[in-house]
Design a protein around this motif. Structure first.
Motif, short mmCIF file in Angstrom:
data_model
loop_
_atom_site.label_atom_id
_atom_site.label_comp_id
_atom_site.label_asym_id
_atom_site.label_seq_id
_atom_site.Cartn_x
_atom_site.Cartn_y
_atom_site.Cartn_z
N ALA A 277 0.77 -1.02 0.02
CA ALA A 277 0.15 -0.06 -0.03
C ALA A 277 0.84 1.39 0.31
O ALA A 277 0.27 2.29 -0.40
N MET A 278 1.61 1.42 1.13
CA MET A 278 3.08 1.75 0.31
C MET A 278 3.26 2.93 -0.67
O MET A 278 3.53 3.89 -1.53
N ALA A 279 4.01 1.89 -0.96
CA ALA A 279 4.52 1.96 -2.03
C ALA A 279 3.75 2.79 -3.52
O ALA A 279 4.46 3.34 -4.04
N ALA A 280 2.55 1.68 -3.29
CA ALA A 280 1.70 2.62 -4.17
C ALA A 280 0.83 3.93 -3.84
O ALA A 280 0.84 4.34 -4.96
N ASP A 281 1.02 4.71 -2.64
CA ASP A 281 0.96 5.92 -2.53
C ASP A 281 2.02 6.76 -2.91
O ASP A 281 1.56 7.02 -3.40
N PHE A 282 2.88 6.11 -2.97
CA PHE A 282 4.31 6.57 -3.11
C PHE A 282 4.31 7.09 -4.69
O PHE A 282 4.22 8.36 -5.39
N ARG A 283 3.99 6.46 -5.76
CA ARG A 283 3.49 6.36 -6.96
C ARG A 283 2.58 7.57 -7.02
O ARG A 283 2.23 8.42 -8.41
N ARG A 284 1.58 7.12 -6.74
CA ARG A 284 -0.18 8.22 -6.90
C ARG A 284 0.31 9.39 -6.65
O ARG A 284 -0.03 10.89 -6.78
N ALA A 285 1.28 9.38 -5.03
CA ALA A 285 2.26 10.90 -4.63
C ALA A 285 3.21 11.51 -5.87
O ALA A 285 3.97 12.39 -5.72
N PRO B 259 3.35 -13.16 3.83
CA PRO B 259 2.77 -15.13 3.34
C PRO B 259 2.87 -14.92 1.79
O PRO B 259 3.58 -16.06 1.62
N ALA B 260 3.77 -13.85 0.87
CA ALA B 260 3.93 -14.52 -0.84
C ALA B 260 4.68 -13.48 -0.92
O ALA B 260 4.05 -12.74 -1.89
N PRO B 261 5.77 -14.26 -0.18
CA PRO B 261 7.11 -12.51 -0.90
C PRO B 261 7.32 -12.96 -1.89
O PRO B 261 7.41 -11.53 -2.92
N ALA B 262 6.97 -13.88 -3.00
CA ALA B 262 7.53 -13.94 -4.21
C ALA B 262 6.62 -12.91 -4.83
O ALA B 262 7.05 -11.49 -5.80
N ASP B 263 5.31 -12.60 -4.51
CA ASP B 263 4.29 -11.28 -5.47
C ASP B 263 4.27 -10.36 -4.82
O ASP B 263 4.09 -9.91 -5.58
N THR C 160 4.90 -7.77 -7.43
CA THR C 160 4.33 -6.28 -8.05
C THR C 160 4.73 -5.21 -7.43
O THR C 160 4.70 -4.14 -8.59
N LEU C 161 6.21 -5.37 -6.29
CA LEU C 161 6.25 -3.84 -6.94
C LEU C 161 7.39 -3.79 -8.04
O LEU C 161 7.97 -2.68 -8.15
N ALA C 162 8.25 -4.78 -8.04
CA ALA C 162 8.65 -4.54 -9.51
C ALA C 162 8.27 -4.16 -10.31
O ALA C 162 8.76 -2.82 -11.19
N ALA C 163 7.09 -4.73 -10.80
CA ALA C 163 5.85 -3.58 -12.19
C ALA C 163 5.87 -2.26 -11.88
O ALA C 163 6.12 -1.83 -12.72
N GLN C 164 6.16 -2.22 -10.38
CA GLN C 164 6.19 -0.62 -10.36
C GLN C 164 7.86 0.41 -10.08
O GLN C 164 7.47 1.17 -10.25
N GLY C 165 8.15 -0.02 -10.31
CA GLY C 165 9.64 0.01 -10.78
C GLY C 165 10.90 -0.19 -9.26
O GLY C 165 11.35 0.67 -9.44
N HIS D 23 15.68 -16.41 -1.12
CA HIS D 23 15.14 -14.46 -1.18
C HIS D 23 16.11 -13.95 -2.79
O HIS D 23 14.63 -13.47 -2.99
N VAL D 24 17.33 -14.11 -3.15
CA VAL D 24 17.40 -13.62 -4.54
C VAL D 24 16.52 -13.99 -5.53
O VAL D 24 16.50 -13.34 -6.48
N ALA D 25 16.20 -15.19 -5.02
CA ALA D 25 15.53 -16.13 -6.45
C ALA D 25 14.60 -15.34 -6.96
O ALA D 25 13.97 -15.98 -8.18
N LEU D 26 13.99 -15.11 -5.85
CA LEU D 26 12.16 -14.69 -5.56
C LEU D 26 12.49 -12.86 -6.38
O LEU D 26 11.40 -12.21 -6.74
N GLY D 27 13.45 -11.83 -6.92
CA GLY D 27 14.17 -10.46 -6.90
C GLY D 27 14.32 -9.50 -5.97
O GLY D 27 14.54 -8.47 -6.44
N VAL D 28 14.70 -10.72 -4.54
CA VAL D 28 15.20 -9.03 -3.76
C VAL D 28 16.63 -9.03 -4.11
O VAL D 28 17.46 -9.43 -4.65
#
Ligand code: GAL
Length: 707
Positions: A230-238, A267-271, A275-280, A335-340
């Protein structure tokens, strides 16, 4: 004295220890051509006969020359002092230095002299460097002061004047426990070249991925997956630029030591990462090394850890390759394999200065043969190596945080930070880091006022890592800078205004990314620290030799931040040559001090006369194509060309030559600029210069008077 690389000499005295930074080094020195590009060194600046050593009951003592007119800088991340002459420092890893005795997150047994050479004492020990206080006894009975004085002297000033200034002719170094030590001497001709030689000897500086140079925001430590998203999305909106989100995965379910396993909060770190990667965004995870019995790593690390616990957890012996393999493979898989994209390596320093001292004791023993004292100096470096290797193996660059480092750290893409918070000390950290191959971030957490918040964010934005560490506040600090009120959701009524001011600072950072990236490229290829003290570039200027609240960024920007809570005026020292006020374009004379008034929205930045300065369109993150569109500001006659680097920004292919150079030049007669590309690397993002224009002139002069 053996010249081991151009301009670098090695001298071994006695029988050095087996475990030392150079003996343990995991990165090779830079390739020979990098050294060859430095000015020829000539003879070793210190003669072997000038360096004496000997074993004592306490360890090993070492004496290096010291002249009357010589000043010393370095010793790692010293937050409490700048010039080390006259001081006595014991280089002990510690996260809470109370006084200026040498304790530091990153003590480095390396110093630079104004005579244009540098010295590395190759030890992990808590060595003491005495810059002038150790005066050997000699017969003074013939001194005039020994004759009876005409009157009894009771004037304290006269009496104490005898204390002022060290009288010794040596830098006295004591290395506990050792029976010998190896010393490396780095030639100049001036200090900057000796520091460059040291950085190249270390392996060359790191080149962060481009995203690492954007804005970082560490979310509140209690945040779960949904709150972080939610915070990530807020930053983009702002419309707030941000490249990296720091998360606390909550792997202290059982104790403060880590399970290294995502908690129920995620619960779903890969997701989430996707999702965050898709927003840069890139994701950085908080962690520390101490491993709890609940961890899947516990059993396999048991034999590869020290003999004392920390917070009921094991201390992995990262000096052992097998430990790095076990730890690294697990992190890679989970972690790294998930994109961290990287980590915050917390707690690898330790403290004796708080009510409950913590970390492993010096009497510890580790399977690699190190004792606890040595491991305190080695653990940060080897933890960094463990993480960096994961990414290197995947041909991916990473940029991280760490709380402990030591000698030969320049190649590691890790930035130091602290729980301390004195702003003046934080600024000195930025000035001092560049002497010893370190990177430091004056991170921002909370503030007493909007003004303090903005001043702090400005300084962080002009440092190696533009980091807001909101780990103990729920809402971004621009909505409420007071910690308690923030967590009670009592937001400041005018927070939109403060948010706008912060957005402007983040946009400034984003516009500087191409310039910062080329400065870091020179750190890698030439050993030139991207952020450094004025005295390194102006070694013969006695005024520059005392400036520890201003720094250079790259080769043409000078930053003079306003210390939080000191009002809106400050004195700025500009070294020789003319400079231009970044904001209003006014020309300012160098070689003297200026008293300036600083509007809250501006951080004092000065541009060197003749500079070409590329500023990118500020995007929301590093991969935003806006960042490739440049306006080049031309200062003075524009005679100072600049080379930008174009590569993929994320892999190590640049090490094999996969990059182009974009040379920016200006013809003052024709008043036209040119951007000339060399290199044939295709499919890397390419810059376009959209505008060439003179530095801004608004007719207002920020200069009130001259001191
Ligand atoms: C501290 C660290 C802080 C924050 C905190 C989270 O040790 O220095 O920056 O990460 O842990 O638990």
């Amino acid at each position: 004295m053996q010249e081991i690389l151009p301009g670098i000499w090695k001298l071994t005295l006695g029988r050095p220890e087996t475990h030392t930074p150079v003996r343990h080094r995991l990165r090779k020195p830079a390739a020979k051509p990098a050294f060859a590009a430095l000015p020829a060194a000539g003879d070793c600046p210190l003669a072997a006969a000038e360096i004496r050593g000997g074993a004592t009951t306490r360890g090993y003592e070492l004496f290096l020359p010291m002249r009357d007119d010589e000043q010393f800088y370095g010793l790692g991340l010293q937050l409490l002092s700048f010039d080390q002459r006259g001081r006595k420092k014991t280089l002990r890893v510690n996260s809470d230095p109370c006084v200026d005795l040498g304790d530091s997150h990153a003590p480095v047994p390396f110093y630079v002299s104004t005579r244009g050479y540098a010295v590395l004492v190759d030890t992990y020990r808590y060595a003491t460097f005495n810059f002038g206080g150790a005066v050997p006894k000699h017969d003074r009975s013939a001194d005039t002061a020994v004759q009876p004085a005409a009157a009894v002297n009771t004037n304290l000033e006269t009496l104490y004047s005898g204390h002022a200034g060290p009288a010794a002719a040596s830098v006295a170094v004591e290395v506990p426990a050792a029976r010998g030590v190896t010393v490396y001497v780095f030639a100049g001709p001036a200090m900057l070249e000796s520091v460059r030689r040291y950085n190249l000897f270390s392996g060359g500086g790191c080149l962060p991925p481009r995203w690492g140079l954007g804005v970082w925001y560490r979310c509140c430590g209690t945040f779960d997956q949904q709150q972080a998203a939610a915070m990530a999305a807020d930053f983009r909106r702002a419309d707030l630029p941000c490249d990296v989100l720091g998360l606390e995965p909550g792997w202290q379910t059982h104790a403060y030591s880590c399970s290294h396993v995502w908690s129920k909060k995620f619960p779903a770190p890969a997701d989430l990462v996707r999702t965050l990667a898709a927003q840069g965004y890139h994701v950085n995870l908080w962690t520390h090394a101490f491993t709890h019995a609940a961890s899947p790593l516990y059993r396999s690390l048991y034999e590869h850890s020290g003999d004392y616990e920390v917070w009921k957890g094991l201390t992995p012996d990262f000096v052992q390759p097998e430990t790095r393999r076990i730890f690294g493979e697990f992190y890679d898989r989970t972690h790294v394999a998930l994109g961290v994209s990287g980590y915050k390596l917390d707690e690898c320093d330790g403290s004796d200065f708080i009510a409950t001292p913590w970390s492993f004791p010096e009497i510890s023993r580790f399977p690699s043969g190190l004792d606890g004292e040595q491991m305190h100096s080695a653990i940060g470096l080897h933890f960094q190596e463990t993480i960096d290797q994961l990414y290197r193996r995947r041909n991916l660059r990473t940029y991280n945080e760490v709380r402990n480092s030591h000698a030969l750290a320049a190649p590691y893409p890790f930035v130091l930070y602290s729980d301390l918070y004195d702003h003046r000390q934080f600024l000195r950290g930025v000035v001092n880091q560049g002497f010893s191959g370190l990177l430091w971030c004056p991170e921002v957490r909370h503030a007493a006022s909007a003004e303090e918040l903005i001043r702090r964010i400005q300084a962080a934005a002009l440092s190696p890592q533009a980091l807001i560490n909101a780990w103990y506040i729920k809402n971004p600090p621009w909505k409420q800078w007071d910690r308690q009120k923030n967590n009670a959701d009592e937001l400041v009524p005018n927070h939109a205004e403060v948010e706008a001011a912060c957005r402007d600072i983040f946009r400034l950072r984003m516009s500087l990314v191409p310039y910062l990236y080329s400065a870091f490229f020179r750190y890698w290829s030439e050993g030139l620290p991207p952020f450094r003290a004025l005295v390194l570039d102006y070694p013969t200027d006695p005024q520059a030799a005392t400036v520890d609240d201003q720094w250079l960024v790259g080769d043409r920007l000078l930053v003079a931040p306003v210390v939080a809570n000191t009002g809106n005026r400050r004195t700025v020292y500009l070294p020789a040559g003319d400079w231009f006020d970044f904001w209003i374009g006014a020309r300012m004379e160098g070689g003297r001090k200026h008293e300036i008034e600083v509007p809250l929205g501006q951080i004092p930045i000065y541009v060197k006369d003749g500079a070409l300065l590329p500023l990118a369109e500020p995007g929301l993150h590093a991969a935003d194509p806006a960042g490739l569109r440049l306006t080049v500001r031309v200062y003075g006659d524009g005679c100072l060309p600049l080379t930008l680097i174009e590569d993929d920004g994320v892999t190590y292919d640049f090490e094999k030559g996969a990059y182009n150079r974009l040379d920016l030049t200006w013809d003052p007669a024709a008043k036209t600029g040119a951007a000339t590309r060399t290199g044939t690397t295709s499919s890397v993002p390419a810059y376009t210069v959209t505008t060439w224009r003179p530095g801004p002139m608004c007719g207002r002069h920020s200069c009130l008077s001259s001191a």
